[in-house]
Design a protein around this motif. Structure first.
Motif, PDB file in Angstrom:
ATOM      1  N   ILE A   1      -1.502  -1.098  -3.918  1.00 28.00           N
ATOM      2  CA  ILE A   1      -2.666  -0.271  -3.581  1.00 28.00           C
ATOM      3  C   ILE A   1      -2.239   1.186  -3.594  1.00 28.00           C
ATOM      4  O   ILE A   1      -1.322   1.577  -2.863  1.00 28.00           O
TER       5      ILE A   1
ATOM      6  N   ARG B   1     -21.276   0.572  -7.382  1.00 21.37           N
ATOM      7  CA  ARG B   1     -21.021  -0.867  -7.433  1.00 21.37           C
ATOM      8  C   ARG B   1     -22.317  -1.654  -7.279  1.00 21.37           C
ATOM      9  O   ARG B   1     -23.307  -1.139  -6.772  1.00 21.37           O
TER      10      ARG B   1
ATOM     11  N   ARG C   1      -0.627  -5.740 -10.783  1.00 17.74           N
ATOM     12  CA  ARG C   1      -1.973  -5.190 -10.706  1.00 17.74           C
ATOM     13  C   ARG C   1      -1.985  -3.999  -9.745  1.00 17.74           C
ATOM     14  O   ARG C   1      -1.345  -4.017  -8.698  1.00 17.74           O
ATOM     15  N   THR C   2      -2.690  -2.925 -10.117  1.00 16.87           N
ATOM     16  CA  THR C   2      -2.834  -1.790  -9.201  1.00 16.87           C
ATOM     17  C   THR C   2      -4.303  -1.575  -8.864  1.00 16.87           C
ATOM     18  O   THR C   2      -5.184  -1.805  -9.686  1.00 16.87           O
ATOM     19  N   THR C   3      -4.537  -1.114  -7.633  1.00 17.07           N
ATOM     20  CA  THR C   3      -5.891  -0.729  -7.226  1.00 17.07           C
ATOM     21  C   THR C   3      -5.798   0.662  -6.618  1.00 17.07           C
ATOM     22  O   THR C   3      -4.746   1.074  -6.136  1.00 17.07           O
ATOM     23  N   ARG C   4      -6.911   1.390  -6.663  1.00 21.69           N
ATOM     24  CA  ARG C   4      -6.941   2.741  -6.098  1.00 21.69           C
ATOM     25  C   ARG C   4      -7.996   2.758  -5.006  1.00 21.69           C
ATOM     26  O   ARG C   4      -9.086   2.192  -5.174  1.00 21.69           O
TER      27      ARG C   4
ATOM     28  N   CYS D   1       0.854  -1.186   0.000  1.00 22.58           N
ATOM     29  CA  CYS D   1       0.000   0.000   0.000  1.00 22.58           C
ATOM     30  C   CYS D   1       0.894   1.243   0.000  1.00 22.58           C
ATOM     31  O   CYS D   1       1.677   1.451   0.924  1.00 22.58           O
TER      32      CYS D   1
ATOM     33  N   GLU E   1       0.032  -6.974  -5.875  1.00 24.72           N
ATOM     34  CA  GLU E   1      -0.934  -5.873  -5.932  1.00 24.72           C
ATOM     35  C   GLU E   1      -0.346  -4.630  -5.282  1.00 24.72           C
ATOM     36  O   GLU E   1       0.194  -4.685  -4.176  1.00 24.72           O
TER      37      GLU E   1
END
Lengths: 196, 196
Positions: free
Chosen positions: A138, A194, A164-167, A81, A136
């Protein structure tokens, strides 16, 4: 005013959110009512300044070579993160049960202020991405313009390594009322809706 | 959290008006952005706690045996202004051109808390009244119930020595609107009206 008292008032003004009046109130409080607290404060500031530096891995504040989170084998090193400051680490740790690793940028990309990828030490993050088997990333930079730019840059960097990236989600804060929410936040909340 | 950081946060909470969140913000600010300010703060607290005591004459805070005001021969010793705390002295000095002497009670009469004339050292004030040729005693204690009781007690003491007493004016604060002023203040303002 006495020189020592005046100097104490001035010194207290280096604290964020403390102006002339609060500083005077704090100085008088320490001297009149809490000298033991004052001594403890002075010691604590000395100790912290002398011992606390940055973690060699994630760059958060720590008095050791690597912080307790980086040294903890229980934490999942596949999830990292990325945040802007050590305060963000504390905020996430106290609010969530996130069990992965952190990386602290100690700032954000801000070309106008001359802060580019080198100033943020992004090569160190890139080295971590390669070395630690991260799956991942974050992106938990702030949702300010600079924070978004930084997140975008990091996403491209991660993509080059096939990670992989997440926001973090943007939307209405808990307890918020739609009527009083600013337009940008409301637009983000609607476009980011969602399945229910 | 790191032990040194945690201790700094706890130590900062001795400051008035500083809760858990502000203390964390202050600690992170000092460590991340202003270590020089932190060192200065620590030194200033140490110096102030070590050197500042109470004036042997008027009991305000000073690092000398007698404070600069009591040592100043230019000040009119016929007028003594009695206040509750050293902060009140600073407030009067910065707001007015009062050129007389001060006497600081370091508290107020409060029988319920066991604070009587001895605890406030009123015998020292009485000795000053006799020794220094005081002609006017300004009662500048707070306008709280305890402050009023204290002023009343001091007025009786001064009367025994044939010394004139005055009380700071109570009324509408500058810029105040009558409609929003509390009833007690408004009653004081009306009964204390003066020729225009």
């Amino acid at each position: 005013m006495e020189a020592e008292l005046d100097e104490l008032v001035q010194a207290l003004r280096c604290l964020p959110g403390v102006g002339a009046k609060s500083a005077r109130r704090m100085a008088l409080h320490l001297l009149e009512r809490d000298r033991e607290g004052a001594r403890r404060l002075s010691r604590a500031v000395d100790e912290a300044v002398a011992r606390i530096g940055h973690c060699s891995v994630c760059r958060t504040l720590t008095s050791a070579e690597t912080c307790s989170r980086c040294a903890d084998p229980e934490r999942d090193s596949r999830v990292v993160c990325v945040v802007e400051s050590p305060g963000d680490v504390l905020a996430i740790e106290s609010a969530t049960d996130f069990g992965g690793r952190f990386h602290v940028l100690l700032g954000r990309l801000s070309p106008l202020d001359g802060i580019g990828p080198e100033e943020l030490g992004l090569d160190r993050l890139e080295a971590r991405l390669q070395a630690e088997g991260v799956e991942e990333l974050i992106l938990a930079t702030n949702t300010s313009v600079e924070g978004e730019v930084t997140a975008h840059y990091l996403a491209e960097m991660a993509a080059r390594h096939g990670i992989r990236t997440t926001r973090i989600a943007q939307g209405i804060p808990s307890g918020g009322e739609l009527e009083y929410i600013d337009a940008g936040t409301l637009a983000h909340a609607l476009s980011g809706r969602r399945e229910y």
